[in-house]
Motif scaffolding. Structure first.
Motif, PDB file in Angstrom:
ATOM      1  N   GLY A 147       2.146  -5.464  -4.825  1.00 22.65           N
ATOM      2  CA  GLY A 147       2.454  -5.019  -3.477  1.00 22.65           C
ATOM      3  C   GLY A 147       3.328  -3.787  -3.488  1.00 22.65           C
ATOM      4  O   GLY A 147       3.113  -2.841  -4.249  1.00 22.65           O
ATOM      5  N   ASN A 148       4.334  -3.782  -2.642  1.00 21.98           N
ATOM      6  CA  ASN A 148       5.245  -2.645  -2.518  1.00 21.98           C
ATOM      7  C   ASN A 148       6.518  -2.816  -3.343  1.00 21.98           C
ATOM      8  O   ASN A 148       7.530  -2.161  -3.078  1.00 21.98           O
ATOM      9  CB  ASN A 148       5.625  -2.441  -1.048  1.00 21.98           C
ATOM     10  CG  ASN A 148       4.439  -2.018  -0.206  1.00 21.98           C
ATOM     11  OD1 ASN A 148       3.772  -1.039  -0.522  1.00 21.98           O
ATOM     12  ND2 ASN A 148       4.178  -2.753   0.866  1.00 21.98           N
ATOM     13  N   ASN A 208      12.246  -3.468  -3.436  1.00 25.62           N
ATOM     14  CA  ASN A 208      11.186  -3.422  -2.432  1.00 25.62           C
ATOM     15  C   ASN A 208      11.144  -2.041  -1.773  1.00 25.62           C
ATOM     16  O   ASN A 208      12.161  -1.570  -1.242  1.00 25.62           O
ATOM     17  CB  ASN A 208      11.411  -4.495  -1.363  1.00 25.62           C
ATOM     18  CG  ASN A 208      11.300  -5.900  -1.920  1.00 25.62           C
ATOM     19  OD1 ASN A 208      10.418  -6.180  -2.722  1.00 25.62           O
ATOM     20  ND2 ASN A 208      12.194  -6.778  -1.497  1.00 25.62           N
ATOM     21  N   GLN A 236       6.704   0.231   3.450  1.00 23.56           N
ATOM     22  CA  GLN A 236       5.253   0.362   3.540  1.00 23.56           C
ATOM     23  C   GLN A 236       4.845   1.832   3.511  1.00 23.56           C
ATOM     24  O   GLN A 236       5.564   2.703   4.003  1.00 23.56           O
ATOM     25  CB  GLN A 236       4.751  -0.274   4.841  1.00 23.56           C
ATOM     26  CG  GLN A 236       4.842  -1.792   4.885  1.00 23.56           C
ATOM     27  CD  GLN A 236       3.720  -2.463   4.098  1.00 23.56           C
ATOM     28  OE1 GLN A 236       2.746  -1.816   3.717  1.00 23.56           O
ATOM     29  NE2 GLN A 236       3.865  -3.750   3.855  1.00 23.56           N
ATOM     30  N   ARG A 289       3.192   7.623  -2.580  1.00 20.78           N
ATOM     31  CA  ARG A 289       2.706   6.579  -1.685  1.00 20.78           C
ATOM     32  C   ARG A 289       1.521   7.130  -0.887  1.00 20.78           C
ATOM     33  O   ARG A 289       1.685   7.889   0.061  1.00 20.78           O
ATOM     34  CB  ARG A 289       3.814   6.116  -0.733  1.00 20.78           C
ATOM     35  CG  ARG A 289       5.100   5.679  -1.404  1.00 20.78           C
ATOM     36  CD  ARG A 289       4.897   4.565  -2.444  1.00 20.78           C
ATOM     37  NE  ARG A 289       4.126   3.469  -1.916  1.00 20.78           N
ATOM     38  CZ  ARG A 289       4.643   2.465  -1.182  1.00 20.78           C
ATOM     39  NH1 ARG A 289       5.932   2.468  -0.894  1.00 20.78           N
ATOM     40  NH2 ARG A 289       3.867   1.493  -0.747  1.00 20.78           N
ATOM     41  N   SER A 307      -2.195   2.676   1.685  1.00 17.42           N
ATOM     42  CA  SER A 307      -2.172   1.776   0.514  1.00 17.42           C
ATOM     43  C   SER A 307      -1.120   0.694   0.719  1.00 17.42           C
ATOM     44  O   SER A 307      -0.083   0.916   1.344  1.00 17.42           O
ATOM     45  CB  SER A 307      -1.871   2.560  -0.764  1.00 17.42           C
ATOM     46  OG  SER A 307      -0.565   3.099  -0.726  1.00 17.42           O
ATOM     47  N   ASP A 308      -1.414  -0.482   0.185  1.00 15.37           N
ATOM     48  CA  ASP A 308      -0.462  -1.586   0.282  1.00 15.37           C
ATOM     49  C   ASP A 308      -0.013  -2.071  -1.092  1.00 15.37           C
ATOM     50  O   ASP A 308       0.606  -3.128  -1.207  1.00 15.37           O
ATOM     51  CB  ASP A 308      -1.060  -2.749   1.086  1.00 15.37           C
ATOM     52  CG  ASP A 308      -2.376  -3.236   0.503  1.00 15.37           C
ATOM     53  OD1 ASP A 308      -2.780  -2.743  -0.575  1.00 15.37           O
ATOM     54  OD2 ASP A 308      -3.008  -4.116   1.118  1.00 15.37           O
ATOM     55  N   THR A 309      -0.334  -1.285  -2.139  1.00 14.10           N
ATOM     56  CA  THR A 309       0.033  -1.642  -3.502  1.00 14.10           C
ATOM     57  C   THR A 309       0.489  -0.396  -4.258  1.00 14.10           C
ATOM     58  O   THR A 309      -0.124   0.667  -4.152  1.00 14.10           O
ATOM     59  CB  THR A 309      -1.145  -2.285  -4.254  1.00 14.10           C
ATOM     60  OG1 THR A 309      -1.556  -3.466  -3.548  1.00 14.10           O
ATOM     61  CG2 THR A 309      -0.750  -2.663  -5.675  1.00 14.10           C
TER      62      THR A 309
END
Length: 207
Positions: A49-50, A75, A78, A136, A140-142
């Motif tokens: 994930g992030n 973390n 997003q 980023r 994208s979510d990964t």
């Protein structure tokens, strides 16, 4: 303070020292940077994930030390919906009176069609050193490992150097050369004077 010294025992609190005085013991012995011989030099790795992990490591910046003994999860926000951006994983040294702490945090850049890496804060009390930049991609979510550029060892976040790596022997050698040349000239002059005296004595005896 232009001139300082230490350390002496305090008598009735007439000799007081602070943390920076202790840290100055290392000035000239090591340079600011990540200490390469300890841990995994704060390498940043993708997980899922992030989230990224910051590996173990030790650093010396701005008269303070930082130690991370295990992988630390960080973390990231997003990714943008329409535009790309860069995030930076930074080691921050904050000497301001209300903080006085080091930390690892995320600094996000501005979203753009051609994004640029976020600028590091460098003020009198706060300095940021980038451990890695993350591209980023919009939507994208990964975070993938290929999107991470580790910067430890670059001019932005250098490797700490010890005294044997940073000290120049030129001045010492020059001093040795000067002392030897002075000694050699003095010895040569004394030898010439003695030889002249002995030659004169021999000539007188021979005559």
């Amino acid at each position: 303070m232009a001139f300082s010294y230490g350390f002496y025992n305090s008598l009735n609190h007439d000799r007081t020292y602070d943390a920076e005085d202790i840290s100055r013991l290392f000035d000239g012995l090591i340079t600011d940077g990540i200490i390469g011989a300890i841990g995994d030099t704060f390498a940043v790795k993708a997980t899922s994930g992030n989230t990224v992990n910051v590996c173990s490591g030790r650093a010396w910046f701005d008269h303070t030390w930082t130690l991370n003994t295990t992988e630390m999860s960080v973390n990231c926000p997003q990714a943008g919906v329409l535009l790309d951006r860069y995030d930076a994983i930074v080691l921050e040294v904050d000497a301001s009176a209300d903080v006085r702490a080091n930390s690892i945090k995320v600094i996000s850049g501005s979203e753009a069609s051609n994004p640029v890496k976020p600028a590091m804060v460098k003020t009198e009390t706060v300095h940021q050193y980038p451990l890695a930049y993350i591209l980023r991609k919009a939507g994208s979510d990964t975070i993938t490992q290929s999107s991470i550029t580790n910067t430890v060892g670059t001019s932005e976040c250098p490797i700490c150097k010890g005294i044997l790596e940073s000290m120049s022997a030129d001045q010492i050698i020059a001093q040795w050369d000067a002392a030897y040349n002075e000694w050699f000239a003095s010895t040569k002059n004394a030898a010439n004077t003695e030889m002249t005296k002995l030659r004169k004595q021999f000539d007188e005896w021979f005559a």
